[in-house]
Design a protein around this motif. Structure first.
Motif, mmCIF file in Angstrom:
data_model
loop_
_atom_site.group_PDB
_atom_site.id
_atom_site.type_symbol
_atom_site.label_atom_id
_atom_site.label_comp_id
_atom_site.label_asym_id
_atom_site.label_seq_id
_atom_site.Cartn_x
_atom_site.Cartn_y
_atom_site.Cartn_z
ATOM 1 N N GLY A 141 -36.437 30.805 -12.931
ATOM 2 C CA GLY A 141 -36.858 29.833 -13.927
ATOM 3 C C GLY A 141 -35.681 29.551 -14.852
ATOM 4 N N TYR A 142 -35.784 28.492 -15.611
ATOM 5 C CA TYR A 142 -34.724 28.160 -16.561
ATOM 6 C C TYR A 142 -35.263 27.259 -17.645
ATOM 7 C CZ TYR A 142 -34.293 23.534 -14.369
ATOM 8 O OH TYR A 142 -34.543 22.268 -13.905
ATOM 9 N N TYR A 143 -34.554 27.235 -18.755
ATOM 10 C CA TYR A 143 -34.816 26.266 -19.810
ATOM 11 C C TYR A 143 -33.540 26.090 -20.618
ATOM 12 C CZ TYR A 143 -36.101 30.680 -22.146
ATOM 13 O OH TYR A 143 -36.125 31.966 -22.612
ATOM 14 N N LEU A 144 -33.527 25.048 -21.400
ATOM 15 C CA LEU A 144 -32.328 24.649 -22.137
ATOM 16 C C LEU A 144 -32.541 24.710 -23.643
ATOM 17 C CD1 LEU A 144 -31.487 21.553 -19.942
ATOM 18 C CD2 LEU A 144 -30.078 23.601 -20.153
ATOM 19 N N ASP A 145 -31.451 24.594 -24.353
ATOM 20 C CA ASP A 145 -31.467 24.411 -25.809
ATOM 21 C C ASP A 145 -31.770 22.938 -26.058
ATOM 22 O OD1 ASP A 145 -31.002 24.125 -28.515
ATOM 23 O OD2 ASP A 145 -28.846 24.544 -28.381
ATOM 24 N N ASN A 146 -33.042 22.564 -25.927
ATOM 25 C CA ASN A 146 -33.419 21.146 -26.025
ATOM 26 C C ASN A 146 -32.969 20.519 -27.346
ATOM 27 O OD1 ASN A 146 -34.726 21.732 -23.603
ATOM 28 N ND2 ASN A 146 -36.465 20.438 -24.095
ATOM 29 N N ALA A 147 -33.130 21.228 -28.450
ATOM 30 C CA ALA A 147 -32.781 20.661 -29.758
ATOM 31 C C ALA A 147 -31.281 20.400 -29.855
ATOM 32 C CB ALA A 147 -33.244 21.589 -30.879
ATOM 33 N N GLY A 148 -30.471 21.401 -29.575
ATOM 34 C CA GLY A 148 -29.022 21.248 -29.702
ATOM 35 C C GLY A 148 -28.446 20.233 -28.735
ATOM 36 N N LEU A 149 -28.895 20.279 -27.488
ATOM 37 C CA LEU A 149 -28.382 19.341 -26.483
ATOM 38 C C LEU A 149 -28.826 17.915 -26.779
ATOM 39 C CD1 LEU A 149 -28.905 21.616 -23.379
ATOM 40 C CD2 LEU A 149 -26.688 20.770 -24.205
ATOM 41 N N SER A 150 -30.044 17.731 -27.276
ATOM 42 C CA SER A 150 -30.516 16.389 -27.640
ATOM 43 C C SER A 150 -29.681 15.817 -28.777
ATOM 44 C CB SER A 150 -31.988 16.426 -28.038
ATOM 45 O OG SER A 150 -32.786 16.695 -26.919
ATOM 46 N N GLU A 151 -29.391 16.650 -29.782
ATOM 47 C CA GLU A 151 -28.562 16.197 -30.910
ATOM 48 C C GLU A 151 -27.205 15.699 -30.439
ATOM 49 O OE1 GLU A 151 -27.966 19.144 -33.931
ATOM 50 O OE2 GLU A 151 -30.133 19.362 -34.287
ATOM 51 N N ARG A 152 -26.656 16.349 -29.413
ATOM 52 C CA ARG A 152 -25.340 15.971 -28.905
ATOM 53 C C ARG A 152 -25.411 14.921 -27.788
ATOM 54 N NH1 ARG A 152 -25.267 21.576 -29.261
ATOM 55 N NH2 ARG A 152 -25.232 21.912 -27.022
ATOM 56 N N GLY A 153 -26.610 14.485 -27.436
ATOM 57 C CA GLY A 153 -26.754 13.505 -26.368
ATOM 58 C C GLY A 153 -26.417 14.060 -25.001
ATOM 59 N N GLU A 154 -26.606 15.396 -24.817
ATOM 60 C CA GLU A 154 -26.212 16.053 -23.574
ATOM 61 C C GLU A 154 -27.379 16.666 -22.802
ATOM 62 O OE1 GLU A 154 -23.347 18.984 -24.811
ATOM 63 O OE2 GLU A 154 -21.747 17.511 -24.948
ATOM 64 N N LEU A 155 -28.605 16.374 -23.182
ATOM 65 C CA LEU A 155 -29.733 17.048 -22.543
ATOM 66 C C LEU A 155 -29.829 16.724 -21.053
ATOM 67 C CD1 LEU A 155 -32.089 18.991 -22.900
ATOM 68 C CD2 LEU A 155 -33.514 17.035 -23.531
ATOM 69 N N LEU A 156 -29.799 15.466 -20.681
ATOM 70 C CA LEU A 156 -29.940 15.115 -19.265
ATOM 71 C C LEU A 156 -28.795 15.668 -18.413
ATOM 72 C CD1 LEU A 156 -31.476 13.785 -16.981
ATOM 73 C CD2 LEU A 156 -30.321 11.636 -17.550
ATOM 74 N N PRO A 157 -27.532 15.489 -18.787
ATOM 75 C CA PRO A 157 -26.483 16.059 -17.946
ATOM 76 C C PRO A 157 -26.544 17.590 -17.863
ATOM 77 C CG PRO A 157 -25.517 14.766 -19.749
ATOM 78 C CD PRO A 157 -26.993 14.668 -19.858
ATOM 79 N N ALA A 158 -26.946 18.236 -18.956
ATOM 80 C CA ALA A 158 -27.062 19.707 -18.931
ATOM 81 C C ALA A 158 -28.190 20.125 -18.001
ATOM 82 C CB ALA A 158 -27.306 20.241 -20.341
#
Length: 167
Positions: free
Chosen positions: A82-99
């Motif tokens: 399983g996995y998950y991301l730092d949704n808040a931090g990556l969204s702020e930087r505009g990097e959520l989708l590529p991450a």
């Protein structure tokens, strides 16, 4: 890049896991307390069938990948993940989708090359359409589905499997 998680990563991992967007697609939707998280980490550290890795993006921690139930069955190495991301931090930087794209690719490569897994399985809820689509692109098949009660909601959960291509 994936690297082994350390105790210094624990609070970030818990914060990422408790993000409302991550909770909404998790099989366990309760808020993870510091005590619960500490007990989980203690269990991870003493269990050689588990690995927890931190995904770094541009040199900063940005997500977590967990492999568990790593074992050999009938001569084949397999595990759950399983996995998950730092949704808040990556969204702020505009990097959520590529991450999101990169973490799954790196995890699959790690499963193949570092863990030498023949099969990798996981579970995904039906409403998590983005992950289901990404799973398909990365060679996972939905092999079974069942209904589970998560909080007060009856949810369809798909079991997924990726078999490593023969070399």
């Amino acid at each position: 890049m994936l690297r082994p998680a350390t105790s210094a990563d624990l609070e970030a991992i818990r914060r990422w896991r408790n993000h409302p967007e991550v909770q909404a697609v998790s099989l366990n939707r309760e808020e993870i307390t510091a005590e619960m998280h500490s007990a989980w980490w203690e269990a991870v550290e003493s269990d050689d069938t588990r690995q927890v890795l931190v995904y770094e993006r541009n040199g900063a921690p940005a997500g977590v990948v967990t492999f568990f139930d790593i074992a050999e069955h009938d001569g084949r190495r397999q595990a759950m993940w399983g996995y998950y991301l730092d949704n808040a931090g990556l969204s702020e930087r505009g990097e959520l989708l590529p991450a999101w794209i990169k973490i799954q690719r790196e995890a699959v490569r790690y499963a193949d090359e570092q863990l030498n897994l023949d099969a990798l399985e996981g579970e995904v809820i039906e409403s998590n359409e983005g992950v289901r689509s990404m799973n398909s692109r990365n060679g996972f098949e939905e092999i079974r589905m069942d209904k589970r009660r998560i909080l007060d909601e009856l949810v369809t959960v798909y079991r997924i499997r990726r078999v490593r291509p023969q070399r």
